[in-house]
Design an enzyme around this catalytic site. Structure first.
Site, mmCIF file in Angstrom:
data_model
loop_
_atom_site.group_PDB
_atom_site.id
_atom_site.type_symbol
_atom_site.label_atom_id
_atom_site.label_comp_id
_atom_site.label_asym_id
_atom_site.label_seq_id
_atom_site.Cartn_x
_atom_site.Cartn_y
_atom_site.Cartn_z
ATOM 1 N N ARG A 46 0.836 -1.195 0.000
ATOM 2 C CA ARG A 46 0.000 0.000 0.000
ATOM 3 C C ARG A 46 0.876 1.252 0.000
ATOM 4 O O ARG A 46 0.548 2.270 -0.605
ATOM 5 C CB ARG A 46 -0.951 0.002 1.206
ATOM 6 N N TYR A 98 -16.961 17.470 -14.729
ATOM 7 C CA TYR A 98 -17.146 16.023 -14.870
ATOM 8 C C TYR A 98 -18.178 15.558 -13.826
ATOM 9 O O TYR A 98 -18.058 15.877 -12.641
ATOM 10 C CB TYR A 98 -15.804 15.317 -14.662
ATOM 11 N N ASP A 170 -7.850 19.725 -13.171
ATOM 12 C CA ASP A 170 -8.121 18.408 -13.745
ATOM 13 C C ASP A 170 -7.709 18.487 -15.216
ATOM 14 O O ASP A 170 -8.385 19.116 -16.026
ATOM 15 C CB ASP A 170 -9.617 18.080 -13.590
ATOM 16 N N LYS A 195 -8.056 7.762 -19.271
ATOM 17 C CA LYS A 195 -8.416 8.362 -20.549
ATOM 18 C C LYS A 195 -7.194 8.421 -21.481
ATOM 19 O O LYS A 195 -6.650 7.395 -21.817
ATOM 20 C CB LYS A 195 -9.046 9.732 -20.299
HETATM 21 C C1 LIG Z 1 -13.057 10.148 -16.124
HETATM 22 C C2 LIG Z 1 -12.803 11.459 -15.513
HETATM 23 C C3 LIG Z 1 -12.624 11.594 -14.120
HETATM 24 C C4 LIG Z 1 -12.727 10.436 -13.159
HETATM 25 O O1 LIG Z 1 -11.752 9.486 -13.383
HETATM 26 P P1 LIG Z 1 -11.954 7.902 -13.142
HETATM 27 O O2 LIG Z 1 -10.674 7.321 -13.550
HETATM 28 O O3 LIG Z 1 -13.136 7.459 -13.965
HETATM 29 O O4 LIG Z 1 -12.253 7.733 -11.672
HETATM 30 C C5 LIG Z 1 -12.373 12.867 -13.622
HETATM 31 N N1 LIG Z 1 -12.311 13.947 -14.439
HETATM 32 C C6 LIG Z 1 -12.489 13.854 -15.770
HETATM 33 C C7 LIG Z 1 -12.411 15.081 -16.602
HETATM 34 C C8 LIG Z 1 -12.752 12.618 -16.351
HETATM 35 O O5 LIG Z 1 -12.951 12.540 -17.678
#
Ligand SMILES: *Cc1c(COP(=O)(O)O)cnc(C)c1O
Length: 380
Positions: A46, A98, A170, A195
């Protein structure tokens, strides 16, 4: 090292015990100690893992930061950021956010006494008006989802510095190939590695990158204490994906541009939301802070009804109907019934998210095939 070289080499070295050029998957929960406390820097899975370490070093380099931490999901990373706050603290966030982030803020953290306000951050001066003595974090997402609004990271970071408020961006939609928020003055960068960064739709993971040592130590403590850590196999997959991030992104941008221009010229289409179009309201800011404009596009139909959207989705073939984005394959989504269904219709419409709005994650297939598919799906 320049960006493309960093994707392949930063933070990585051949395995010292075998010479393996690829970082091994250290599938282990614990590490043998010579004597109590006498170890090689690894105690328990961890807390540390060598595959994860390699990925963290690579991600820090890609975002021009000193430190990175990886999480089991993107939301796990966001959760850790909010856990640095205390009851009574306030967070200012973009209103076009998001959906999962919105849900985490409002449905989970509000009950712990943290207050969230959602404002239009495209107008930086409006952000300053909303800052109070309790504001502790500015949460920025740019480009936004699904309206592709652009927020001026340098301007928001300046406001954050002036008021001693942390700025977290983000950076999932842009990826570090297009945009580096730390260079623009932000304190912290968050990624859903799920992504563009991993890029093959085969893993769910998140990351936080910063150059602020104190913040990094606090986040690392929270991560070890709460446990949202990724497995070594997933870290390996993300490392593998990153090695082609620059070539994939280059093609995503080229195909994105071609699709955006095709849609703009099509008689059935009303609005096209893509920050590379000179008609985009924040195109100049996008040009200033991004190296290119990416493959995320939203559009609406002149005949703006649910039926129009559903008929289009039924006909489109190569673009797969799915949530998520940033993979090599093209995806299509209908935010009103999918990712943004939980937002009341009135709220959606206020932000331009109409019933027939379609979101595309343009992949890296042959552009002729993508355009032919759109052409046939838009007939009638
Ligand atoms: C997908 C996404 C998230 C969340 O990420 P996960 O890996 O699905 O938990 C946060 N912000 C944006 C802009 C996203 O596209």
């Amino acid at each position: 090292m320049r960006f493309n070289t960093k994707t392949i080499h930063a933070g990585l070295a051949p395995d010292p015990s075998t010479g393996a050029i690829m970082t091994p998957i250290f599938q282990t929960s614990t590490y043998v100690q010579n004597a109590p406390g006498d170890h090689k820097g690894y105690e328990y899975g961890r807390t540390q893992n060598p595959t994860r370490d390699a990925l963290q070093k690579n991600l820090a380099a890609l975002e021009n930061g000193k430190y990175a931490l990886c999480y089991s999901t993107g939301l796990g990373a966001i959760d850790a950021v909010i856990k640095t706050l205390n009851p009574g603290d306030e967070v200012l966030s973009t209103n076009d956010l998001y959906g999962g982030t919105y849900r985490l803020f409002v449905k989970v953290f509000e009950k712990y006494g943290i207050k969230f306000s959602f404002i239009n951050m495209s107008n930086a001066s409006e952000v300053e008006q909303h800052i109070t003595s309790k504001t502790k974090l500015l949460w920025v997402e740019t480009p936004t989802n699904p309206m592709m609004n652009i927020i001026d990271i340098a301007a928001i970071s300046e406001i954050g510095k002036k008021h001693h408020v942390l700025v977290c961006v983000d950076n999932t939609f842009a990826s570090p190939y297009l945009q580096n928020p730390l260079d623009l003055g932000a304190d912290l960068v968050m990624h859903s590695l799920t992504k563009y960064i991993s890029g093959h739709s085969d893993v769910v993971m998140g990351a936080l990158i910063t150059s602020n040592e104190k913040l990094h130590e606090e986040l690392k403590f929270i991560q070890n204490a709460t446990g949202a850590t990724p497995g070594p196999q997933d870290c390996f997959l993300v490392l593998r994906g990153i090695k082609t991030l620059h070539v994939r992104m280059q093609r995503h941008c080229e195909n994105g541009a071609a699709v955006a221009h095709f849609l703009t010229a099509h008689p059935a289409i009303d609005k096209v939301y893509w920050c590379g179009l000179t008609s985009h309201p924040n195109h100049e800011i996008a040009k200033k802070q991004m190296r290119d404009f990416g493959g995320m596009i939203s559009f609406t139909f002149k005949n703006d009804t649910m039926e129009t959207a559903l008929a289009f989705l039924k006909k489109i073939e190569l673009f797969a109907l799915a949530e998520s984005l940033g993979g090599v394959e093209s995806l299509v989504g209908h935010p009103a019934s999918m990712t943004h269904a939980s937002i009341p219709r009135e709220e959606r419409l206020k932000n331009g998210l109409t019933d027939a709005l379609i979101r595309l994650s343009v992949g890296i297939e042959d552009i002729e095939d993508l355009l032919e598919d759109l052409q046939q799906a838009l007939k009638n």
